[in-house]
Enzyme design. Structure first.
Site: not given
Ligand code: GLY
Ligand code: MN
Ligand code: MN
Length: 443
Positions: A353, A417, A391, A41, A364
């Site tokens: 990706h 990124e 990778y 819960d 996102h």
């Molecule tokens: N951390 C999720 C992305 O980089 O899309």
């Molecule tokens: Mn990310």
């Molecule tokens: Mn991202």
């Protein structure tokens, strides 16, 4: 540096005005999030639905917003949990109906328990109903009942909301284009997130657990007043970096490995950062690590350079892929011509990706990438991530015709990124304070 102020009430009113205009004669029903069970819960910390938040700035569960362009006297109606001393002792303050009107600009407010008997009346006279089916199990039956009621009465009243449509196209087009105030909030989220990455690199040592580095990052988010992590922080040493959504963060960091950190904060008003950096745990790249790092960085910088009005997210991705593939061909990790490798996707065991996504109230974020055949053109105010990676592991089979991977490359996972805003002139890298030059990754 002083933090930019959160978005004010006038900005939410302006968003509602623009949404109501886009709705034409269609009424929209936009529910808040519900509390989600963690286990037994116990509940997760509350996270507001971003559509609801964007239009209201109201941070409570158990609410529903109605947008009624056919009712010019009261186009914005909020249903909320009413004030209740006992409930508030357990779960905290509620603004109640009075607060919904006075503080959040609702033209009318009612207790959420009255939604079933009031919804059909409010929707009467609308040309259609905008509601996202499949996402709000508690509200959906009420909307469908109200819709059915209208259809039943249509022969006598002569009017009915005959169509049920998704609010997404209208609302998400607004959310895709960030206002100057929103860009300020994203800059703030990016700044705090970038500082955390700088701190993380400084404290990283062989022998630490991945989650001890996670603690440093997330402590910084909280210290700087953010709500916390925008998503499960990925702190992945060595081969763990080849698991794209690795969040266990339980392994010990080893000298000789790289550490990939994908982490960003979420501010009090839900604007997010999303940064990935990769660096050597022991302070020095191996020759193979440095080679692949420089390749990913070249791909990332080439892809960022594409970001400007009229370009597309697809071009950003294609640019990153081409640089990666050409580099991998040169290194002997791929074989053939760049064109044929790209056409066949024969690089996807090493880069599987997309190169980025919209960023905003959702990590996102919402907004179309394609409209029919056509990729959406970038415009000033749009914000996207640019995040290529490599990778190298045994997890995926090597495609036919491609070379087996030599052991010396295995266990290397790299992603870089940044968060990038499209500007009139080109772009602004919001996360530039997180260093990425190879020399800065070493010590
Ligand atoms: N951390 C999720 C992305 O980089 O899309
Ligand atoms: Mn990310
Ligand atoms: Mn991202």
């Amino acid at each position: 540096m002083a933090s930019p102020p959160p978005i004010d009430a006038a900005a939410y009113a302006e968003r509602r005005g623009r949404f109501l205009h886009r709705l034409g004669g269609v009424a929209a029903v936009i529910p808040a999030s519900s509390l989600a069970t963690h286990h037994a819960d116990v509940e997760h910390a509350f996270r507001q639905n971003s559509d609801f938040w964007y239009l209201t700035g109201f941070d409570e569960p158990g609410a529903v917003a109605l947008f009624l362009p056919h009712c010019p006297e009261h186009p914005f109606v909020l249903f909320v949990e009413p004030r209740d001393p006992t409930a508030e002792v357990w779960n905290g303050f509620r603004w109640g109906c009075e607060g919904a009107v006075e503080r959040f600009g609702a033209d009318r407010a009612h207790p959420i328990a009255e939604l079933p008997q009031r919804l059909a009346d409010y929707l009467k006279g609308a040309e259609g109903i905008a509601f996202r089916v499949g996402r709000h199990p508690a509200v959906e039956p009420l909307v469908l009942q109200a819709w059915a009621h209208q259809l039943d009465r249509a022969p006598r009243t002569g009017s009915a909301a005959l169509g049920l449509v998704a609010p997404c196209p209208m609302l998400h087009e607004l959310r895709l284009r960030k206002s100057p105030e929103e860009l300020e909030r994203l800059r703030e989220a990016a700044r705090i997130s970038a500082e955390a990455h700088e701190l993380a690199r400084r404290v990283t040592r062989p022998g630490l657990l991945e989650r001890q580095v996670q603690a440093v990052i997330e402590q910084h988010f909280l210290e700087r007043g953010a709500r916390g992590a925008a998503y499960g922080s990925i702190v992945a040493g060595g081969d763990n970096a080849c698991v794209l959504h690795y969040t266990a963060n339980a392994a010990e960091l080893r000298d000789g490995d790289l550490l990939l950190i994908d982490a960003g904060c979420s501010l009090g008003d839900y604007y997010n950062g999303d940064i990935t950096r990769t660096f050597p745990v022991g302070g020095r790249f191996s020759a193979e690590q440095r080679t692949l790092y420089e390749l990913v960085l070249a791909a990332q910088e080439a892809a960022v350079a594409v970001v400007r009005p009229e370009a597309t997210a697809e071009q950003v991705h294609d640019t990153a892929v081409r640089v990666l593939v050409e580099g991998l061909l040169e290194l002997g990790l791929l074989r053939g011509s760049a064109d044929s490798v790209i056409e066949q996707g024969a690089y996807r065991h090493l880069y599987m990706h997309r190169t980025g996504h919209w960023l905003g109230l959702d990590v996102h974020d919402v907004g179309a990438y394609r409209l029919g055949e056509h990729p959406v053109a970038l415009e000033p105010g749009m914000v996207l991530t640019v995040e290529p990676g490599l990778y190298v592991s045994d997890r995926l089979p090597v495609p036919e015709g491609q070379p087996a991977i030599e052991e010396r490359w295995k266990g290397i996972g790299i992603r870089i990124e940044d968060d990038v805003a499209v500007t009139e002139q080109g772009h602004e890298v919001l996360t530039a304070a997180a260093l990425k030059a190879p020399a800065a990754m070493e010590r």
